[in-house]
Structure formats: structure tokens, C-alpha cells
Write an enzyme that holds these catalytic residues in place. Structure first.
Site, short mmCIF file in Angstrom:
data_model
loop_
_atom_site.label_atom_id
_atom_site.label_comp_id
_atom_site.label_asym_id
_atom_site.label_seq_id
_atom_site.Cartn_x
_atom_site.Cartn_y
_atom_site.Cartn_z
N ASN A 114 0.84 -1.20 0.00
CA ASN A 114 0.00 0.00 0.00
C ASN A 114 0.88 1.24 0.00
OD1 ASN A 114 -0.47 1.98 2.48
ND2 ASN A 114 0.26 0.03 3.33
N PHE A 118 -1.63 8.18 4.24
CA PHE A 118 -2.38 8.79 5.35
C PHE A 118 -3.65 9.48 4.87
CE2 PHE A 118 1.61 9.53 8.26
CZ PHE A 118 1.70 8.18 8.48
N SER A 181 5.81 5.18 8.64
CA SER A 181 5.18 4.86 7.36
C SER A 181 6.12 5.23 6.22
CB SER A 181 3.87 5.62 7.20
OG SER A 181 3.39 5.50 5.87
N ASN A 183 5.17 6.01 3.28
CA ASN A 183 4.37 6.64 2.24
C ASN A 183 4.18 8.15 2.40
OD1 ASN A 183 3.90 4.11 0.97
ND2 ASN A 183 2.36 3.65 2.53
N THR A 184 4.86 8.74 3.39
CA THR A 184 4.86 10.19 3.54
C THR A 184 6.30 10.67 3.43
OG1 THR A 184 2.90 10.23 4.97
CG2 THR A 184 4.37 12.12 5.10
N LYS A 215 5.60 4.06 17.04
CA LYS A 215 5.60 2.94 16.10
C LYS A 215 6.81 3.05 15.19
CE LYS A 215 2.55 0.33 13.03
NZ LYS A 215 1.17 0.18 12.56
N ASN A 244 5.91 -1.39 11.63
CA ASN A 244 5.12 -0.92 10.51
C ASN A 244 5.41 -1.80 9.29
OD1 ASN A 244 3.56 0.87 8.82
ND2 ASN A 244 4.12 2.56 10.18
#
Length: 340
Positions: A114, A118, A181, A183-184, A215, A244
């Protein structure tokens, strides 16, 4: 029944659309009188309860952040047997996330990639829903996972996290700082100890009496995992969530060209299992016995949960397994744990 439905029907749908269909079913499961009927078949055995973070968890197994991004499924997930639900990731500002498609199945690997980014409706909307959820007669423990708003510069991240913490911590059973994450842009750089220390200190102050956790990513070097674990203890946090999703693509059964075509993003599911256990053991070795460690990554069966608990996890979370196991997943795990 569900595996057949997944193979023959659900795999024909776009993964994100299928998730929204599932979310509708879960919300229905949380509405009375449906919820009372569902609980008769899904409630965890009393002996599975866990005391942690000053809270009572009906089961050690809960839902990881990313599944219920906008605080709409808490009651339904609780009715299905999950001991806790970690909502979010929530950002101070609402944001649409990355362009679609951004969620991909790797069925041969029982995994998902994925790059959602966010996507959420923002902290103010989440706060309003949390207020309603806290008034519910029956609900699981609710954690709130917060992240950096994409439009906010990395150097202003602390202010952004504090803004979310002040709004959401009073409504959360526990709060989680997500700096892991993939993805940022720039987010994982916040895991560097010299950057993370002032961030965690500021958010802990803003969180007040609400237990605060951080996390971390599975892609950290072993010594970095230990450094962050010790920092979390020194900073007065209540725990760590490990881990994560990963940016690693090694050892997958899905053809490399197909994986490459899916593009960037975090890989979750079965391929993450070995590293998640390694990180769990590294964290547990670096923190006091009473420090809470929540293990996530590659968890799918009761044996997986049992293995994490034996390796030192206080609680265990799953997400991707829901896709492959279906709505009775928590029931399967809780019954397996109760059998010993």
C-alpha cells in the site's frame, strides 16, 4: 467459506473498493441488536484478558492502524472479537492521500503493498467520532495513531504532531506517534534519535495522562532499534509498536516484474513475519519488563499470536490477515488461543 469467496469473488474487485465493502459489513456488525447477536459467537474467552497501559484488554489481539482510518468501525470490530482497535493514522489536517491505485494484493505471498499516504478526514472529524464512540455501551480499547500532515514541512513536524495530540489524546485510551510509514516523504527520517527525542518529548507533554507509544519501521538497523527503544523509555513513553510495513521486496513468490509494476509502498503480511519477530526481540531486550511492546507484522494465526507473546509481546496486532481470513478472523485467533 470465506477463502472460497475471496478467491472467486473478492479478488475480482479493486482492493480498496473491496475494503470499503468490508467496512460496511463491519459497521453493520456494530449496530444493535446485530452486535449482541454477533458477540454471542465472537466474544473472547474471559481467560484471554490482558492488563496493560492501565487498561483491560479482552483479548491480546487487536487491529493495527490503517484499517479504520476515520474512526467508523470501532464498535463493529469490537463486536467481532478484537481486544483493541488502533484507529488512524490521523493527521492534523484532512488529506486525500496518494493517487489511486494505491493498494495491491500479492495473493501468492498472502501480502499487500500500500501507498495510501495517510488518507483521512483529519483530527477534528476523528475527535468528533471518538466522542461518540466513547459513549457506546460496549466498545474495545481504542488507540489513536497520529502522523504528520503531508503539507507540513518536516522541520515543522513537532508542531503538527502536538496539534493532533492535544485534540485526540483526551479521547484516546492510548496514543501512538507514527514516524515509520514509508508513504509520507521525509517521515521515516524522524526516527533518527536526535530528531525523535524532542518530538516524543513534546507529544508526551501534549498527551497528558494518556499513555503514549511510538511505532517503528522494520527496516531500521538492529542498533537503531535498540537506540529508539532506550530513547522511548528515557522519554517516559508507555510502549513501542513494532513494526510498521517494510520497503523490502526480497524473497517474494509474486513475480518480480509484477511487484515492480505495483510501484512504491509498504509491504505487509506474511513476508514481514521473520523481521517483525526479530525486531520484537530486540526491543524487548532493550526495555524493562513492565514496558509495553505491541508486535505487528505477519500475524495471521493463533500460533503467530502465541509466538509473539512468548517472544515478549504484551499485545499483538494484525491487519493484512483480515483480507485473507475474513470477518471471523479474530474469533479464529481467540478460540485458538483459548485452546492453549
Amino acid at each position: 467459506m470465506y477463502p472460497l469467496l475471496f478467491r472467486t469473488v473478492l479478488t475480482r474487485f479493486d482492493p480498496e473498493f473491496a475494503h470499503h465493502l468490508g467496512a460496511f459489513v463491519i459497521r453493520v456488525a456494530g449496530v444493535e441488536p446485530v452486535a449482541s447477536v454477533v458477540r454471542r459467537f465472537t466474544a473472547p474467552a474471559p481467560g484471554l484478558g490482558v492488563e496493560a497501559l492501565g487498561l483491560r484488554f479482552d483479548s491480546p489481539f487487536g487491529v493495527a492502524a490503517g484499517f479504520d482510518k476515520n474512526v467508523t468501525m470501532g464498535r463493529g470490530l469490537g463486536a467481532l472479537g478484537f481486544g483493541h482497535v488502533e484507529v488512524g493514522t490521523v493527521t492534523a489536517l484532512p488529506q486525500p492521500g496518494n493517487p489511486k491505485p494505491r493498494l495491491f494484493r500479492l495473493v501468492a505471498d498472502r501480502a499487500v503493498i500500500n501507498r495510501m499516504g495517510f488518507n483521512n478526514e483529519g483530527a477534528a472529524v476523528a475527535a468528533a467520532r471518538l466522542r461518540r464512540l466513547r459513549r457506546a455501551r460496549r466498545r474495545p480499547v481504542i488507540g489513536v495513531n497520529i502522523g504528520k500532515s503531508r503539507v507540513v514541512a518536516v522541520e515543522d513536524a513537532t508542531t503538527d504532531y502536538v496539534r493532533s495530540a492535544r485534540l485526540l489524546a483526551p479521547l484516546a485510551d492510548y496514543l501512538v506517534v507514527n514516524v515509520s510509514s514509508p508513504n509520507t516523504p521525509g517521515l521515516r527520517g524522524l526516527q533518527a534519535v536526535e530528531t525523535l527525542r524532542p518530538l516524543l518529548t513534546a507529544v508526551r507533554e501534549a498527551a497528558g495522562r494518556t499513555p503514549l507509544l511510538v511505532k517503528i519501521a522494520p527496516d531500521l538497523a538492529d542498533d537503531e532499534v535498540g537506540d529508539i527503544a532506550r530513547l522511548a523509555v528515557d522519554a517516559g513513553l508507555a510502549g513501542i509498536i513494532a513494526t510498521n510495513s517494510t520497503i523490502d521486496r526480497a524473497g517474494l513468490s509474486t513475480p518480480a516484474a509484477q511487484v515492480e509494476g505495483m510501484g512504491a509502498g509498504g509491504l505487509s503480511g506474511a513476508p514481514l513475519k521473520a523481521r517483525a519477530i526479530e525486531v520484537l526481540r530486540l526491543v524487548r531486550a532493550a526495555v524493562p519488563a513492565e514496558f509495553v511492546v505491541i508486535s505487528a507484522g505477519g500475524v495471521e494465526t493463533a500460533d503467530d499470536v502465541r509466538e509473539r507473546l512468548a517472544a515478549g509481546a504484551t499485545l499483538v496486532q494484525g491487519y493484512t490477515g483480515f483480507l485473507y481470513r475474513g470477518p471471523l478472523w479474530a474469533r479464529q485467533i481467540n478460540r485458538g488461543l483459548a485452546r492453549g
